[in-house]
Design a protein around this motif. Structure first.
Motif, PDB file in Angstrom:
ATOM      1  N   GLY A   1      -2.835  65.916  54.739  1.00  0.00           N
ATOM      2  CA  GLY A   1      -2.260  65.810  56.084  1.00  0.00           C
ATOM      3  C   GLY A   1      -0.976  66.579  56.267  1.00  0.00           C
ATOM      4  O   GLY A   1      -0.169  66.248  57.143  1.00  0.00           O
ATOM      5  N   ASP A   2      -0.767  67.600  55.478  1.00  0.00           N
ATOM      6  CA  ASP A   2       0.456  68.394  55.551  1.00  0.00           C
ATOM      7  C   ASP A   2       0.158  69.685  56.321  1.00  0.00           C
ATOM      8  O   ASP A   2      -0.097  70.749  55.730  1.00  0.00           O
ATOM      9  CB  ASP A   2       0.959  68.704  54.130  1.00  0.00           C
ATOM     10  N   ALA A   3       0.170  69.592  57.654  1.00  0.00           N
ATOM     11  CA  ALA A   3      -0.175  70.748  58.481  1.00  0.00           C
ATOM     12  C   ALA A   3       0.839  71.877  58.326  1.00  0.00           C
ATOM     13  O   ALA A   3       0.473  73.058  58.298  1.00  0.00           O
ATOM     14  CB  ALA A   3      -0.272  70.334  59.950  1.00  0.00           C
ATOM     15  N   GLY A   4       2.102  71.524  58.208  1.00  0.00           N
ATOM     16  CA  GLY A   4       3.129  72.546  58.061  1.00  0.00           C
ATOM     17  C   GLY A   4       2.977  73.330  56.768  1.00  0.00           C
ATOM     18  O   GLY A   4       3.065  74.563  56.751  1.00  0.00           O
ATOM     19  N   GLY A   5       2.735  72.589  55.668  1.00  0.00           N
ATOM     20  CA  GLY A   5       2.532  73.254  54.384  1.00  0.00           C
ATOM     21  C   GLY A   5       1.278  74.106  54.392  1.00  0.00           C
ATOM     22  O   GLY A   5       1.254  75.204  53.827  1.00  0.00           O
TER      23      GLY A   5
END
Length: 336
Positions: free
Chosen positions: A34-38
């Motif tokens: 769930g790490d969209a930025g990464g």
């Protein structure tokens, strides 16, 4: 897994492997952590190394769509299409980009361009053809619409029923009529009529084409049906036009008395209807009813410009002088 692949991606000297590792790392971050930025960071690093890596482009597009960044999503789809070697994939990407521009960004011109690009690759692609037909129809781009409607009628008509089938045939018929393809238009209007015999736009469209091809009997029957079944649904201007056309039909069928009756009904609603007044003038001149001719010409004065007013008054004066032997009226008319 993320740490391992990150270390590998920074230590390898193989650009292709590094791109693949960054792509996979971004996938894991987006789908499982769930790490969209990464995930976006990894995808952009991969694309910086290889701007043509379609899997990363698709993954980045999914990321942008998930967060509602529609401009970036559509732009990435278009970029991915340029690098995809598979025709079906190119069509899908262009169509989906067009759908975003149409429904999310309300940029219909750009949507039309990408739908058209998809159809240039696959002219039988219904998911692009149907929305592009809507855009072209609303914009009255009938020459471009015609071939698309042919394809949609051929491929989708057998699966459509009720209003969907009627509207498909009606739109194709209207397009053909606008292009002057009368036989084709009549065939398609008949198909729409067979689905829904009370559909007012179909009735008017079919009658208009029959009127153009001088099928006076056919046009007259439909216009009469329109007045009987749909009078209340018509705008006043449309009622006037139907009466005018019925008058022309009766005139062409040699029924001058009935023609005049139809013209009179049109003028009862709109006393200044130009086409009807001109028809009355011609008919009444032939019948020698010069009083009626004068009345019609005076009705034309209401909407005439200065040059036409001068001509009409001169003609009225001539009628008083030459036809009715009324020099006093002729002089007063010339004086006007």
């Amino acid at each position: 897994a993320v740490d391992t692949m990150t270390r590998l991606s920074t230590s390898t000297d193989d650009p292709a492997l590094r791109v693949e590792l960054l792509h996979r790392t971004g996938r894991i971050l987006a789908q499982h952590l769930g790490d969209a930025g990464g995930a976006e960071q990894r995808f952009l690093q991969a694309l910086a190394l290889d701007g043509s890596h379609v899997p990363t482009m698709k993954a980045t597009t999914e990321l942008y769509m998930a967060r509602g960044d529609w401009h970036k999503a559509a732009n990435m789809m278009v970029e991915a299409e340029q690098h995809s070697p598979i025709p079906t994939e190119k069509v899908r990407l262009l169509t989906e980009a067009a759908q975003i521009y149409q429904s999310r960004l309300e940029d219909h011109p750009r949507a039309a361009g990408y739908y058209a690009a998809a159809l240039a690759i696959d002219p039988e692609h219904v998911p692009a053809g149907e929305p592009l037909a809507d855009i072209y129809y609303q914009a009255r781009r009938f020459e471009e619409l015609d071939a698309i409607m042919d394809m949609l009628v051929r491929k989708t008509a057998p699966t459509k029923k009720g209003e969907e089938a009627r509207d498909l045939f009606f739109r194709a018929a209207s397009c053909a009529a606008e292009l002057g393809k009368h036989d084709k238009a009549l065939k398609l209007f008949k198909a729409a009529y067979d689905v829904d015999s009370r559909h007012l736009p179909t009735l008017l469209g079919r009658a208009a084409v029959q009127f153009q091809v001088k099928d006076w009997d056919g046009a007259g029957k439909i216009y009469q049906t329109v007045l009987v079944q749909h009078r209340d649904a018509l705008k006043e201007a449309d009622v006037v036009d139907v009466y005018y056309r019925l008058g022309q039909v009766r005139l062409m069928l040699g029924e001058q008395r009935k023609a005049l009756n139809m013209f009179e009904k049109a003028l009862e609603i709109d006393a200044g209807h130009r086409s009807t007044l001109l028809a009355v003038i011609e008919l009444q001149t032939q019948q020698g009813d010069f009083g009626a001719v004068i009345h019609a010409k005076r009705s034309l004065l209401e909407s005439a410009d200065a040059e036409e007013k001068f001509r009409l008054l001169e003609e009225i004066g001539d009628i008083y002088h030459e036809r009715l032997q009324n020099p006093q009226k002729a002089i007063s008319t010339y004086m006007e």
